[in-house]
Design a protein around this motif. Structure first.
Motif, mmCIF file in Angstrom:
data_model
loop_
_atom_site.group_PDB
_atom_site.id
_atom_site.type_symbol
_atom_site.label_atom_id
_atom_site.label_comp_id
_atom_site.label_asym_id
_atom_site.label_seq_id
_atom_site.Cartn_x
_atom_site.Cartn_y
_atom_site.Cartn_z
ATOM 1 N N ARG A 19 0.830 -1.204 0.000
ATOM 2 C CA ARG A 19 0.000 0.000 0.000
ATOM 3 C C ARG A 19 0.866 1.255 0.000
ATOM 4 N NH1 ARG A 19 -1.946 3.843 -0.856
ATOM 5 N NH2 ARG A 19 -3.828 4.873 -0.085
ATOM 6 N N LEU A 20 1.917 1.271 0.806
ATOM 7 C CA LEU A 20 2.786 2.435 0.880
ATOM 8 C C LEU A 20 3.521 2.668 -0.435
ATOM 9 C CD1 LEU A 20 4.285 2.014 4.464
ATOM 10 C CD2 LEU A 20 2.531 3.647 3.731
ATOM 11 N N VAL A 21 3.978 1.575 -1.052
ATOM 12 C CA VAL A 21 4.672 1.709 -2.334
ATOM 13 C C VAL A 21 3.717 2.239 -3.395
ATOM 14 C CG1 VAL A 21 5.818 0.423 -4.182
ATOM 15 C CG2 VAL A 21 6.396 -0.052 -1.790
ATOM 16 N N GLU A 22 2.466 1.735 -3.404
ATOM 17 C CA GLU A 22 1.466 2.223 -4.358
ATOM 18 C C GLU A 22 1.219 3.718 -4.184
ATOM 19 O OE1 GLU A 22 -1.940 -0.120 -3.572
ATOM 20 O OE2 GLU A 22 -1.153 -1.932 -4.551
ATOM 21 N N ALA A 23 1.319 4.191 -2.933
ATOM 22 C CA ALA A 23 1.070 5.605 -2.645
ATOM 23 C C ALA A 23 2.298 6.476 -2.904
ATOM 24 C CB ALA A 23 0.619 5.764 -1.197
ATOM 25 N N GLY A 24 3.391 5.880 -3.388
ATOM 26 C CA GLY A 24 4.567 6.647 -3.742
ATOM 27 C C GLY A 24 5.613 6.766 -2.650
ATOM 28 N N HIS A 25 5.458 6.007 -1.552
ATOM 29 C CA HIS A 25 6.430 6.051 -0.471
ATOM 30 C C HIS A 25 7.532 5.015 -0.702
ATOM 31 C CE1 HIS A 25 3.775 8.701 1.732
ATOM 32 N NE2 HIS A 25 2.792 7.815 1.661
ATOM 33 N N GLU A 26 8.654 5.197 -0.037
ATOM 34 C CA GLU A 26 9.726 4.205 -0.020
ATOM 35 C C GLU A 26 9.656 3.432 1.293
ATOM 36 O OE1 GLU A 26 13.608 5.739 -0.586
ATOM 37 O OE2 GLU A 26 13.305 6.223 -2.698
ATOM 38 N N GLY A 37 13.500 -9.776 2.781
ATOM 39 C CA GLY A 37 12.641 -8.615 2.982
ATOM 40 C C GLY A 37 11.257 -8.812 2.404
ATOM 41 N N SER A 38 10.536 -7.711 2.317
ATOM 42 C CA SER A 38 9.190 -7.721 1.774
ATOM 43 C C SER A 38 9.242 -7.255 0.325
ATOM 44 C CB SER A 38 8.296 -6.788 2.591
ATOM 45 O OG SER A 38 6.990 -6.756 2.080
ATOM 46 N N PRO A 39 8.528 -7.930 -0.597
ATOM 47 C CA PRO A 39 8.524 -7.482 -1.997
ATOM 48 C C PRO A 39 8.087 -6.022 -2.095
ATOM 49 C CG PRO A 39 7.523 -9.656 -1.807
ATOM 50 C CD PRO A 39 7.750 -9.166 -0.405
ATOM 51 N N GLY A 40 8.829 -5.268 -2.869
ATOM 52 C CA GLY A 40 8.502 -3.860 -3.047
ATOM 53 C C GLY A 40 9.316 -2.930 -2.181
ATOM 54 N N ALA A 41 9.957 -3.452 -1.147
ATOM 55 C CA ALA A 41 10.749 -2.605 -0.259
ATOM 56 C C ALA A 41 11.959 -2.052 -0.996
ATOM 57 C CB ALA A 41 11.194 -3.383 0.969
ATOM 58 N N ALA A 42 12.247 -0.777 -0.739
ATOM 59 C CA ALA A 42 13.391 -0.145 -1.386
ATOM 60 C C ALA A 42 14.709 -0.574 -0.760
ATOM 61 C CB ALA A 42 13.250 1.375 -1.321
ATOM 62 N N GLU A 43 14.639 -0.963 0.508
ATOM 63 C CA GLU A 43 15.858 -1.338 1.239
ATOM 64 C C GLU A 43 15.478 -2.335 2.325
ATOM 65 O OE1 GLU A 43 19.224 0.701 4.194
ATOM 66 O OE2 GLU A 43 17.881 1.980 3.012
ATOM 67 N N VAL A 44 16.401 -3.208 2.651
ATOM 68 C CA VAL A 44 16.199 -4.176 3.734
ATOM 69 C C VAL A 44 17.277 -3.957 4.785
ATOM 70 C CG1 VAL A 44 16.147 -6.610 4.380
ATOM 71 C CG2 VAL A 44 15.165 -5.883 2.200
ATOM 72 N N ARG A 45 16.852 -3.816 6.029
ATOM 73 C CA ARG A 45 17.777 -3.723 7.147
ATOM 74 C C ARG A 45 17.492 -4.851 8.120
ATOM 75 N NH1 ARG A 45 17.610 2.918 8.225
ATOM 76 N NH2 ARG A 45 18.278 3.456 6.087
#
Length: 291
Positions: A19-26, A37-45
């Motif tokens: 949902r956050l990625v669809e809304a344009g967030h990272e 990580g989770s699919p769509g995540a810009a970075e994994v920590r």
């Protein structure tokens, strides 16, 4: 907005990430060492709720907001330390911190419908969680835009507690309910829950509590019957006594499944403009993502 999501690979966390990625967030996904990580995540920590230092390190200056969508550990001291570790870098910044609790903190609701202002009366499985909620909300005085989200029983994408009902129906050849079949569960679709997280991040004031409930009181008997339809089972309903269920599930969880609740979210809907739009739980179980 760059959002650190704890539990991004989990049931609710993965829907939130989408949902956050669809809304344009990272999304920065925080996962345990060795996990993906989770699919769509810009970075994994990497980090762990049991490792406070790893949590604090994950909330770097480039993170604009933090959402803790992870399942609580069940250990009051550990969860309190995790909240302190995650909010320490946020103090004085005005950045959002969203903590995921749940409607079980309200206890049995009786004949009325409880709203976001109702006092807590937790059942044993979440007995310490109101104190964690208070700990989160208290950080608002230190410049954290801290909020609490209380989801109902989450359904959708074939997962969550309702998947247990489907498994039981397949096993029994018919519906199974724990305790009194007339009890009711507050329900929310996992994608509607993701929408609410996004709304809370965008607009919720500090020190507020929000209910993620699309349907205030769905009879468990109807959910169990729908679960049976999903499997093609047409046998008689089985009522599983709480004391018998406790032998397999543990007493706290068996008691939670037998809890009767009616929980509303009118304040959440009105103040945040949240409008759940996905199919209801009975339809989802019988003909939707569980079928």
């Amino acid at each position: 907005m760059r959002v650190l999501v704890i539990g991004a690979g989990g049931y609710a966390g993965s829907a939130l990430t989408e949902r956050l990625v669809e809304a344009g967030h990272e999304v920065v996904a925080l996962v345990r060492p060795g996990r993906t990580g989770s699919p769509g995540a810009a970075e994994v920590r990497q980090g762990d709720l049991a490792d406070a230092a790893s949590l604090t390190a994950a909330v770097s200056p480039d993170v604009d907001a933090v959402v803790n969508a992870a399942t609580p550990s069940g250990d009051a001291a550990l969860d309190a330390a995790a909240v302190d570790a995650l909010t320490a870098p946020l103090r004085g910044s005005g950045r959002p911190f969203v903590y995921t609790s749940g409607v079980w903190v309200l206890g049995a609701t009786g004949t009325g419908t409880l709203d976001e202002d109702a006092p807590t009366d937790p059942i044993p499985i979440v007995g310490y969680r109101p104190e964690i909620e208070r700990r989160v909300l208290a950080t608002a005085a230190d410049g954290v835009r801290a909020t609490v989200v209380r989801p109902g029983i989450v359904h959708g994408r074939g997962g969550g507690i309702p998947a247990m009902l489907v498994g039981w129906a397949a096993e029994d050849g018919g519906p199974r309910v724990v305790g009194d079949p007339s009890v009711r569960w507050p329900m929310v679709d996992v994608d509607d829950l993701g929408d609410l997280y996004a709304a809370v991040l965008a607009d919720a004031p500090a020190g507020t509590v929000w209910h993620a409930v699309a349907e205030p009181a769905v009879p468990v008997r109807d959910l169990a019957a729908a679960a049976a339809r999903a499997t093609g089972a047409d046998g008689a309903e089985r009522v599983w006594a709480v004391e018998d269920a406790a032998m397999e599930l543990g007493e706290p969880f068996a008691e939670a499944l037998a809890l009767d609740q009616s929980v509303g979210a009118e304040i959440t809907r009105e103040r945040l403009g949240w409008s759940p739009s996905r199919p209801g739980a009975v339809a989802d179980l019988g003909e939707g993502s569980y079928a």
